[in-house]
Scaffold this active site. Structure first.
Site, PDB file in Angstrom:
ATOM      1  N   CYS A  53       0.868  -1.178   0.000  1.00  0.00           N
ATOM      2  CA  CYS A  53       0.000   0.000   0.000  1.00  0.00           C
ATOM      3  C   CYS A  53       0.906   1.229   0.000  1.00  0.00           C
ATOM      4  O   CYS A  53       1.837   1.315   0.807  1.00  0.00           O
ATOM      5  CB  CYS A  53      -0.897  -0.010   1.238  1.00  0.00           C
ATOM      6  SG  CYS A  53      -1.843   1.522   1.421  1.00  0.00           S
ATOM      7  N   ASP A  60      -0.039  -5.975   0.187  1.00  0.00           N
ATOM      8  CA  ASP A  60      -1.248  -6.315  -0.553  1.00  0.00           C
ATOM      9  C   ASP A  60      -0.953  -7.576  -1.340  1.00  0.00           C
ATOM     10  O   ASP A  60       0.156  -7.753  -1.850  1.00  0.00           O
ATOM     11  CB  ASP A  60      -1.640  -5.188  -1.513  1.00  0.00           C
ATOM     12  CG  ASP A  60      -2.193  -3.969  -0.792  1.00  0.00           C
ATOM     13  OD1 ASP A  60      -2.947  -4.151   0.181  1.00  0.00           O
ATOM     14  OD2 ASP A  60      -1.865  -2.846  -1.198  1.00  0.00           O
ATOM     15  N   VAL A  75       6.303 -12.996 -24.403  1.00  0.00           N
ATOM     16  CA  VAL A  75       7.110 -12.506 -23.286  1.00  0.00           C
ATOM     17  C   VAL A  75       8.017 -13.642 -22.824  1.00  0.00           C
ATOM     18  O   VAL A  75       7.603 -14.806 -22.773  1.00  0.00           O
ATOM     19  CB  VAL A  75       6.229 -11.958 -22.137  1.00  0.00           C
ATOM     20  CG1 VAL A  75       5.455 -13.058 -21.432  1.00  0.00           C
ATOM     21  CG2 VAL A  75       7.079 -11.183 -21.134  1.00  0.00           C
ATOM     22  N   GLU A  76       9.261 -13.317 -22.542  1.00  0.00           N
ATOM     23  CA  GLU A  76      10.202 -14.314 -22.025  1.00  0.00           C
ATOM     24  C   GLU A  76       9.851 -14.517 -20.552  1.00  0.00           C
ATOM     25  O   GLU A  76       9.768 -13.564 -19.782  1.00  0.00           O
ATOM     26  CB  GLU A  76      11.636 -13.807 -22.219  1.00  0.00           C
ATOM     27  CG  GLU A  76      12.704 -14.846 -21.962  1.00  0.00           C
ATOM     28  CD  GLU A  76      12.966 -15.041 -20.493  1.00  0.00           C
ATOM     29  OE1 GLU A  76      12.960 -16.213 -20.059  1.00  0.00           O
ATOM     30  OE2 GLU A  76      13.158 -14.046 -19.767  1.00  0.00           O
ATOM     31  N   SER A  77       9.618 -15.760 -20.163  1.00  0.00           N
ATOM     32  CA  SER A  77       9.005 -16.047 -18.865  1.00  0.00           C
ATOM     33  C   SER A  77       9.865 -15.674 -17.656  1.00  0.00           C
ATOM     34  O   SER A  77       9.335 -15.242 -16.640  1.00  0.00           O
ATOM     35  CB  SER A  77       8.569 -17.507 -18.784  1.00  0.00           C
ATOM     36  OG  SER A  77       9.678 -18.359 -18.914  1.00  0.00           O
ATOM     37  N   HIS A  94      -3.933  -0.863  -6.033  1.00  0.00           N
ATOM     38  CA  HIS A  94      -4.248  -2.050  -6.824  1.00  0.00           C
ATOM     39  C   HIS A  94      -4.410  -1.726  -8.305  1.00  0.00           C
ATOM     40  O   HIS A  94      -3.874  -2.419  -9.173  1.00  0.00           O
ATOM     41  CB  HIS A  94      -5.549  -2.700  -6.339  1.00  0.00           C
ATOM     42  CG  HIS A  94      -5.555  -3.106  -4.907  1.00  0.00           C
ATOM     43  ND1 HIS A  94      -4.427  -3.343  -4.154  1.00  0.00           N
ATOM     44  CD2 HIS A  94      -6.594  -3.339  -4.078  1.00  0.00           C
ATOM     45  CE1 HIS A  94      -4.761  -3.702  -2.935  1.00  0.00           C
ATOM     46  NE2 HIS A  94      -6.081  -3.701  -2.851  1.00  0.00           N
ATOM     47  N   GLU A  95      -5.179  -0.684  -8.575  1.00  0.00           N
ATOM     48  CA  GLU A  95      -5.467  -0.319  -9.965  1.00  0.00           C
ATOM     49  C   GLU A  95      -4.192   0.086 -10.704  1.00  0.00           C
ATOM     50  O   GLU A  95      -4.000  -0.257 -11.874  1.00  0.00           O
ATOM     51  CB  GLU A  95      -6.487   0.830 -10.012  1.00  0.00           C
ATOM     52  CG  GLU A  95      -7.823   0.485  -9.389  1.00  0.00           C
ATOM     53  CD  GLU A  95      -7.895   0.670  -7.868  1.00  0.00           C
ATOM     54  OE1 GLU A  95      -9.014   0.536  -7.332  1.00  0.00           O
ATOM     55  OE2 GLU A  95      -6.862   0.944  -7.206  1.00  0.00           O
TER      56      GLU A  95
END
Length: 155
Positions: A53, A60, A75-77, A94-95
């Site tokens: 937070c 969070d 995407v390379e993992s 969060h957003e």
């Protein structure tokens, strides 16, 4: 016989890589899509995502699921795993975390389609879930449900 793509441009895979201290320090890498032109879904799931937070510094937790239809790139993992871990000590709502992750993937991959579901665990008794998709998925694509249950508490 198809030509094997070169992976010399990758800086993280196959090497010791320290965990980035924040998302801005994380390096997100990509590899060539082996099936350009085919609409298939790649699913990335991070069931133990953590951030902080920005006001209280309290942790969070979220279950984040990303589905995308690749264009020219995947995407390379390992770089994705390091990016997700880089949020552990990062303060953001969060957003903001959810949309930043989506934005980084859109910028890197320019996918045909991408959606993110971020299922955040309650803070102060209220779970906050954040959902976004780049567009309507192509009609010829099977898009599986994310099936992450909403938070129910003990009831």
């Amino acid at each position: 016989m198809t030509e094997t793509p070169s992976y010399e441009h990758l800086t993280l895979l196959g090497k010791h890589s320290a965990q980035p201290t924040n998302p801005h320090a994380a390096v997100l890498e990509r590899v060539v899509n082996p099936a350009v032109g085919k609409h298939y879904i790649v699913r990335l799931t991070c069931p133990e995502f953590t951030s902080l937070c920005p006001l209280t510094g309290q942790p969070d937790f979220a279950h984040i699921m990303i589905d995308y239809i690749p264009n020219n790139w995947l995407v390379e993992s390992k770089s994705f795993k390091l990016l997700m871990g880089s949020y552990r000590n990062h303060g953001a709502f969060h957003e903001a975390c959810t949309m930043e992750i989506a934005g980084k993937l859109i910028s890197l991959l320019d996918p045909v389609w991408l959606r993110i579901g971020a299922y955040w665990y309650p803070r102060g008794g209220i779970p906050i879930d954040v959902f976004w998709q780049s567009s309507v998925p192509p009609s010829d694509t099977w898009v599986p449900a994310q099936d992450v249950p909403s938070y129910r508490g003990r009831g």
